[in-house]
Design an enzyme around this catalytic site. Structure first.
Site, PDB file in Angstrom:
ATOM      1  N   ASP A  46       0.841  -1.191   0.000  1.00 60.45           N
ATOM      2  CA  ASP A  46       0.000   0.000   0.000  1.00 60.45           C
ATOM      3  C   ASP A  46       0.877   1.243   0.000  1.00 60.45           C
ATOM      4  O   ASP A  46       1.975   1.218  -0.565  1.00 60.45           O
ATOM      5  CB  ASP A  46      -0.938  -0.036   1.218  1.00 60.45           C
ATOM      6  CG  ASP A  46      -2.301   0.582   0.932  1.00 60.45           C
ATOM      7  OD1 ASP A  46      -2.349   1.813   0.839  1.00 60.45           O
ATOM      8  OD2 ASP A  46      -3.284  -0.160   0.798  1.00 60.45           O
ATOM      9  N   HIS A 272      -3.660   6.106   3.620  1.00 58.86           N
ATOM     10  CA  HIS A 272      -4.385   4.926   3.152  1.00 58.86           C
ATOM     11  C   HIS A 272      -3.806   3.632   3.716  1.00 58.86           C
ATOM     12  O   HIS A 272      -4.518   2.784   4.270  1.00 58.86           O
ATOM     13  CB  HIS A 272      -4.358   4.923   1.623  1.00 58.86           C
ATOM     14  CG  HIS A 272      -5.253   3.919   0.972  1.00 58.86           C
ATOM     15  ND1 HIS A 272      -4.850   2.626   0.706  1.00 58.86           N
ATOM     16  CD2 HIS A 272      -6.518   4.023   0.514  1.00 58.86           C
ATOM     17  CE1 HIS A 272      -5.842   1.974   0.102  1.00 58.86           C
ATOM     18  NE2 HIS A 272      -6.864   2.803  -0.024  1.00 58.86           N
ATOM     19  N   SER A 458     -11.079  -0.711  -0.764  1.00 60.53           N
ATOM     20  CA  SER A 458      -9.786  -0.665  -0.062  1.00 60.53           C
ATOM     21  C   SER A 458      -9.946  -1.016   1.406  1.00 60.53           C
ATOM     22  O   SER A 458      -8.997  -1.463   2.049  1.00 60.53           O
ATOM     23  CB  SER A 458      -9.172   0.734  -0.174  1.00 60.53           C
ATOM     24  OG  SER A 458      -8.661   0.960  -1.451  1.00 60.53           O
TER      25      SER A 458
END
Length: 1302
Positions: A46, A272, A458
């Site tokens: 990620d 994220h 996600s």
């Protein structure tokens, strides 16, 4: 204290913030708390994880949560190949080294370095930290370090100016000069404030070996005070990290690759990755509801989000990350990334991801994408790779209340509308399972928040990953053998089914049931040894959606079931046990369709051993109901182990489109109600000949607003779904109507998908309709113009029977780009063998092709860089990515991009270098790119944005175009059915094109053309239009040829009395003059201290005493020699040399000019005469004036360079400056250097400052360094410390020593 009398509910529904109950995770943990993910390592591919984020320090058993932090993108790499040794300070015992920033770095006394070697590097903080953190840092530094001092300086400068104006309202010449100086100072300060652009910190990096390990120190003090900075070793060895500053709060760690002289700085590029990691495995304490799903699991953080591309993933990063996962022997990969695709389960990367699962036993979980709600929007790789577990996203009532503060929940668990749907273009279902698609949990410190709410697939992917970690943890502790295919099978066979299999796959994860499922299997189960795959039809499924495909029976379709043995240890020779397992494998399969359907005919049984088996099925969709999608799965069960569920699935999807009204070419859908999250799909056969559709929807509710997503989609073979879709989220007030136009392709099924927003409460009533139109351009939808022809013909027609179209006005042409083709500089291109960090366990070496492209811009331009050969290919590319970076001639990094997305870059006038990297493990494939197109190499397209090009003219006849009469006016064109209207259009004149590049040869214009019926249609891009450009003939070239011919044809011939021609003497004279001029041109280049050539030329030709070019060449020679020697001369010797050159100018050159004669000539009216004789005189006088100016500039420069400037010299300089002002504008660039030196001597710092700022703006990047250095010297002279620091950072940023690494 006042307390409300209203009851306050303090029982916050924390469980809805990171849901575990809907997936069975909570049930499993309650029953078996030890199965919390311990003994499991999850790789988070990620944007990186912040090790200081809440809950990411320890596991439930006290182990370190993050086993390692890595950056596979290369954006954090620092070249540390520069090796130096420390030196002692003259006055102190301090050990010092000079960093690549130029700063003196003080080595702390407690550092151990037996070899004495220090590896140095430098890194821009802007290139590695998140934009939000950098913006905060920049703002803080400006507000605290720059603005206060700058305001004071500006206020003081303005005060001095105002005082002078008030004191001398009518200034004399001297006072004017002083006032001009004050004004210049104010102007310069304002210009600095206006152009302020702090590049941010450039940090020196120092790496050394202390005898036991490699250590790195990053100078975050920016002052060389290394004792204030933290020394780090590889995170894996020490689990240490640091923070750049209290302002940015960005955490970093390091990895040292000493064998290749690379320092890898690891930073979380966005929030994220940390959020994803916390969903999977955060640990806040036993029985804490805020825990991640698997609090006992460990994490491997690999940053694949490249900082240069706003944390977009890159193929080289993914490839390297997979290698790391294999090296670290991780159990599970979570991949919450993805893009659209053209070819599912195809390409180098998707092949590698499948291999990681099959060959190395890694369970690979990935998000399905956020491109819904239409079908066939699932993304790569999560929904396209056979061996990956693609996860869709849903929301529960508990999540709605806890995370979104809804006033009431919708009361149902439902897929998020934006969650991508299957099937893939090859029939594969795409989405495997579904999990909660939102969470409130930890984020990095640089956000200055503890936690944030995020949603998307996600978030559903790490939730499913956490569930799988619980499952694997249980299996390991219970010593039950498993494989990724068994885990996948268990999850799918136990999932909770809900409607919409395209968004949720087999259903919602039920991990506690998956554990029971695996426990219930016979031991050993064939699922732990053998993986079954089934192919046929279009590939991994059958997907019929176009009208012609679903009208009749398909005939026999051959399917193949392939057993594949899963070897325990990769890259080892096959053993007898392996072969024995294959021999013993045998099962009898029972085949069913679920749900049962009548349109699929198949055999009931199949006996399968370890060899491929084929069988036929037949599909007859002819009787299926129209305007619906029909889905079933052909499933195979082991007759001896039915409870194991399907061992293999073959999805079959059939869309039966509805035909539109053949009279009106429209469909209406009345009284269509929508509940929250409800989706209505309609499948339409686009009428033959139609290319435009208009959709209209009305909200009939009297009180309720209606938020909806409209998603209209057609599929093209071998193209991404993005190429033929219209998607828009709208909000309709009560009784409001929305209308839109979009392009369609005839004969292809169009999906009309309308999705009510999930959080819109209550039921609303709507009606909507669609109508098709035909305004076609033939012979094709693309129009290709040629500048050499000056016009092009096309035909407009309407192919919808018994209709007509009113085109309101002329075609609308929107030219977007001037496209320039670049070919690589073959001499600089090379193929490199990459290091061991890019070499897989099986020794598959990766190579890198570096292509170098040169670009010159004549003016500023907004560009996009594209590689047409590889454009839009990403996960499905056969190459391991293609990245480019743009630099100026000083190696300053300006921007970067890849081949998937459109990256815009604004470049100023000047020269630039584009460096491109393409990787592959096959050398010959890279070599082919180098030799592409007949050896010229792989091409790039540079798309320069254009605007305000001339309007083109349109005619109904070629005769009208030729005579430029009867242009088509703005009145409407009525296009009857069957009618063909020829139109002739002109091209863009090449002299009207933007003068951006040197040559337009091989370039073309690209844009769109639209035929609008109304204002809304003007936004459509109906047709693509190109104009191919030819290099215009050079007028000067043709004239030169003509003039040459004239000279040859009319050369003067002298005839003697004897009648013979007398040209030989003239030719001999021309030869002698050419030989003289050749010698003079070489004089400045020769190291001739004594001036022997100069003296010889004068001795041989006495008339050269008055020949100015000879003396100018000697002057240039003397100046060049002085420049080469001055660094070795004392001030006394330097002044001696300068005075010799000054005397040469005064004796040899100034005497050859009559200044009054020059002034008088250019003051006369006849100086602008066009008479040929006067023009010849004028040309000669201009030449002499230019010589005169150049000589006086040289004289002034030499005087300024004297070490001692006395009053006489100062007066002389003033005289020179005033003399030059009679002949040239004071702001002319020729005077810049003299103006600078003269003003500096006069301590007119304001004038100097303003001049230098002007020069840095006007000069090309290759010439700016000199002026930037002079600015720094000026600030040092004025002791403006805040500007010194600012300018030093600018110089470091603008003039790096090397290119940044790929």
């Amino acid at each position: 204290m006042n307390i409300s009398s209203v009851a306050i509910d303090t029982n916050f529904p924390v469980g809805g913030c990171l849901p575990k109950q809907p997936t069975g995770a909570l049930q499993l943990l309650t029953k078996h708390p030890q199965y919390d993910g311990r003994q499991v390592t999850i790789a988070i591919l990620d944007t990186g994880i912040d090790p200081l984020a809440n809950g990411l320090q320890k596991t439930s058993t006290g182990e370190v949560k993050i086993v390692d932090l890595r950056d596979s993108t290369g954006s954090g790499d620092v070249d540390i190949s520069t090796i130096v040794k420390a030196t002692s300070n003259d006055n102190e015992d301090d050990q010092l080294i000079q960093g690549l920033s130029g700063r003196k770095l003080k080595i702390p006394s407690n550092w151990k370095n037996p070899s004495g070697n220090y590896h140095l590097g430098i890194k821009s903080l802007k290139q590695i930290i998140p934009n939000s953190a950098f913006d905060r840092l920049s703002q803080e530094r400006r507000e605290k370090l720059f603005d206060p001092q700058h305001r004071l300086a500006l206020a003081e400068a303005q005060r001095r100016l105002d005082e002078h104006i008030n004191k001398f309202p009518t200034p004399n010449e001297e006072q004017k000069l002083i006032r001009e100086e004050f004004q210049s100072f104010v102007d310069a300060l304002k210009e600095i404030e206006k152009k302020y652009n702090d590049p941010g910190p450039y940090l020196d990096c120092i790496v050394w070996n202390d005898g036991n390990k490699w250590i790195a120190c990053i100078d975050t003090s920016e002052q060389g005070e290394l004792d204030q900075c933290k020394c780090l070793t590889n995170y894996f060895d020490s689990h240490e990290f640091a923070t750049f500053s209290a302002i940015d709060m960005v955490t970093y760690s390091i990895q040292i690759h000493d064998e290749i002289n690379i320092l890898e700085i690891v930073v979380a590029g966005a929030s994220h990755g940390t959020h994803v990691a916390a969903i999977s495995a955060a640990y806040f304490g036993d029985s804490c509801e805020e825990n991640g799903v698997a609090p006992g699991a460990q994490l491997l953080s690999i940053n694949i989000g490249d900082h240069r591309f706003s944390t977009m993933e890159t193929i080289p990063a993914i490839v390297r990350a997979i290698k790391y996962c294999i090296d670290y022997k991780v159990d599970i990969i979570n991949y919450s990334y993805g893009e659209h695709y053209q070819f599912p389960n195809s390409g180098r990367v998707q092949e590698l991801l499948n291999e990681a699962v099959e060959k190395y036993g890694i369970i690979f979980v990935s998000s399905a994408g956020n491109s819904g709600p239409a079908l066939s929007t699932a993304g790569a790789p999560g929904a396209t790779c056979t061996n990956l577990i693609g996860v869709g996203a849903y929301i529960t009532p508990e999540m709605q209340i806890a995370e979104y503060a809804l006033r009431e929940s919708t009361g149902c668990t439902t897929p998020f509308p934006w969650s991508s749907r299957g099937p893939c273009s090859d029939g594969w279902l795409g989405v495997c399972i579904s999990a909660p698609g939102a969470a409130i949990t930890s984020v990095p410190q640089f956000t200055l928040c503890q936690r944030q709410q995020k949603n998307g697939t996600s978030m559903s992917s790490p939730n499913a990953t956490g569930c799988i970690a619980l499952l694997v943890s249980a299996l390991k502790q219970e010593e039950i053998e498993y494989t990724p295919s068994l885990i996948r099978c268990a999850l799918m066979n136990t999932a909770q089914k809900i409607e919409d299999e395209f968004s949720v796959g087999a259903g919602l994860v039920q991990v506690h049931k998956a554990l029971d499922y695996i426990r219930s299997l016979a031991k050993p189960s064939l699922l732990t040894k053998i993986q079954l795959n089934i192919t046929g039809g279009q590939g991994r499924g059958i997907y019929l959606r176009d009208y012609d495909q679903v009208q009749t029976s398909s005939g026999d379709i051959c399917l193949t079931i392939k057993p594949k043995y899963l070897q325990k240890e990769a890259n080892q020779l096959v053993t007898y046990d392996d072969q024995d397992a294959k021999i013993k494998f045998a099962c009898r399969l029972s085949l069913i369709c679920d749900p049962p359907v009548s349109y699929v005919q198949h055999g009931k049984f199949l006996d399968l051993c370890y060899s491929d088996r084929t069988f036929d099925i037949r599909i007859d969709p002819s009787h299926l109901k129209e305007d619906q999608v029909h889905f079933t799965e052909l499933q195979a069960f082991d007759t001896n182990e039915i409870n194991a569920g399907p061992l293999v699935r073959f999805p079959i999807t059939i869309i039966k489109p509805i035909s539109v009204n053949s009279q009106t070419y429209s469909l209406e859908f009345n009284s269509q109600t929508f509940k929250p999250s409800q989706i209505r799909r309609h499948f339409l056969q686009v009428p033959t000949g139609s290319n435009i559709a208009v959709f209209q929807i009305t909200n009939h509710s009297s009180e309720l607003s209606n938020k909806m997503t409209l998603h209209f989609l057609q599929l093209e073979p071998g193209r991404s779904h993005h190429t033929a879709e219209y998607v828009k989220t709208i909000s309709l007030s009560p009784h409001e109507t929305f209308q839109c136009y979009f392009n369609v392709q005839d004969k292809r099924t169009l999906e009309l998908c309308l999705a009510r927003w999930w959080s819109s409460l209550s039921i609303i009533d709507t009606s909507y309709s669609i109508k098709f139109h035909s305004i076609l351009m033939s012979p094709s939808n693309s129009l290709h113009l040629r500048s050499s022809q000056s016009y092009e013909r096309f035909v407009l027609e309407n192919r919808l029977i018994n209709t007509y179209e009113n085109i309101n006005g002329l075609p609308i042409i929107n030219w977007k780009y001037l496209v320039q083709t670049l070919r690589p500089n073959k001499n600089e291109c090379k193929i490199q063998v990459l290091s061991k960090r890019d070499c897989f366990i099986d020794q598959k070496q990766i190579y890198q092709l570096i292509l170098i492209f040169n670009l010159t811009l004549l003016k500023a331009s907004d560009i996009q860089v594209k590689c047409p050969y590889l454009h839009e290919l990403f996960y499905d590319s056969e190459y391991e990515g293609a990245l480019w970076m743009c630099f100026d001639t000083n190696k300053q990094y300006l921007g970067a991009g890849d081949v998937l997305n459109d990256y815009s870059l604004k470049l100023e006038k000047g020269d630039f270098i584009i460096r491109m990297s393409i990787r592959h493990h096959k050398y010959d494939l890279l070599e082919r790119l180098l030799k592409d197109n007949g050896g010229t190499g792989l091409a790039l397209h540079l798309e320069h944005k254009v605007k305000e090009l001339p309007t083109l003219d349109f005619y109904h006849s070629l005769g009208g175009l030729h005579t430029q009469k009867k242009k088509i006016s703005a009145s409407s064109i009525k296009l009857q059915w069957g009618q063909q209207v020829p139109i002739y259009m002109t091209t863009v004149p090449e002299d009207k094109l933007p003068k951006v590049i040197n040559s337009i040869a091989g370039t073309f214009l690209r844009g769109t053309m639209t035929f609008a019926k109304n204002e809304k249609m003007k936004e459509l891009k109906m047709n693509t239009i190109y104009q191919y450009l030819t290099e215009p003939c050079s007028t000067s070239s043709s004239n030169t040829v003509t003039d040459t011919n004239k000279k040859q044809g009319n050369s003067p011939v002298t005839t003697t009395e004897e009648g013979t021609t007398n040209t030989s003497s003239k030719i001999d004279q021309q030869y002698q003059e050419a030989l003289r001029d050749f010698k003079i041109s070489w004089m400045p280049k020769l190291p001739d201290d004594q001036g022997k050539l100069y003296e010889k030329l004068i001795f041989d030709q006495k008339d050269l005493n008055n020949y100015v070019p000879l003396h100018l060449a000697r002057l240039q020679q003397l100046e060049n020699q002085f420049k080469q020697q001055q660094s070795q001369l004392t001030n006394e010797k330097k002044d001696e040399k300068l005075n010799e050159i000054i005397k040469f100018i005064e004796d040899k050159l100034l005497s050859l000019f009559n200044e009054d004669l020059i002034l008088n000539f250019f003051g006369q009216k006849n100086s602008s005469s066009t008479d040929i004789a006067n023009q010849l005189i004028k040309t000669d006088m201009e030449k002499r004036r230019n010589w005169f100016i150049d000589i006086y500039i040289s004289l002034g420069m030499l005087l300024c360079d004297l070490s001692i400037i006395n009053d006489k010299t100062s007066t002389y300089l003033t005289y020179i400056f005033k003399t030059l002002q009679k002949h040239i504008d004071i702001n002319d660039g020729k005077l810049a250097n003299l103006h600078y030196k003269y003003s500096l001597l006069k301590k007119s710092y304001g004038r100097v400052w303003k001049l230098l700022l002007k020069q840095t703006e006007e000069k090309s990047s290759s010439q700016q360094q000199e002026y930037d250095n002079k600015l720094l010297q000026l600030y040092q002279t004025m002791n403006m410390k805040y500007l010194i620091a600012y300018q030093e950072r600018l110089i470091i940023a603008k003039y790096p020593q090397t290119y940044i690494l790929f």
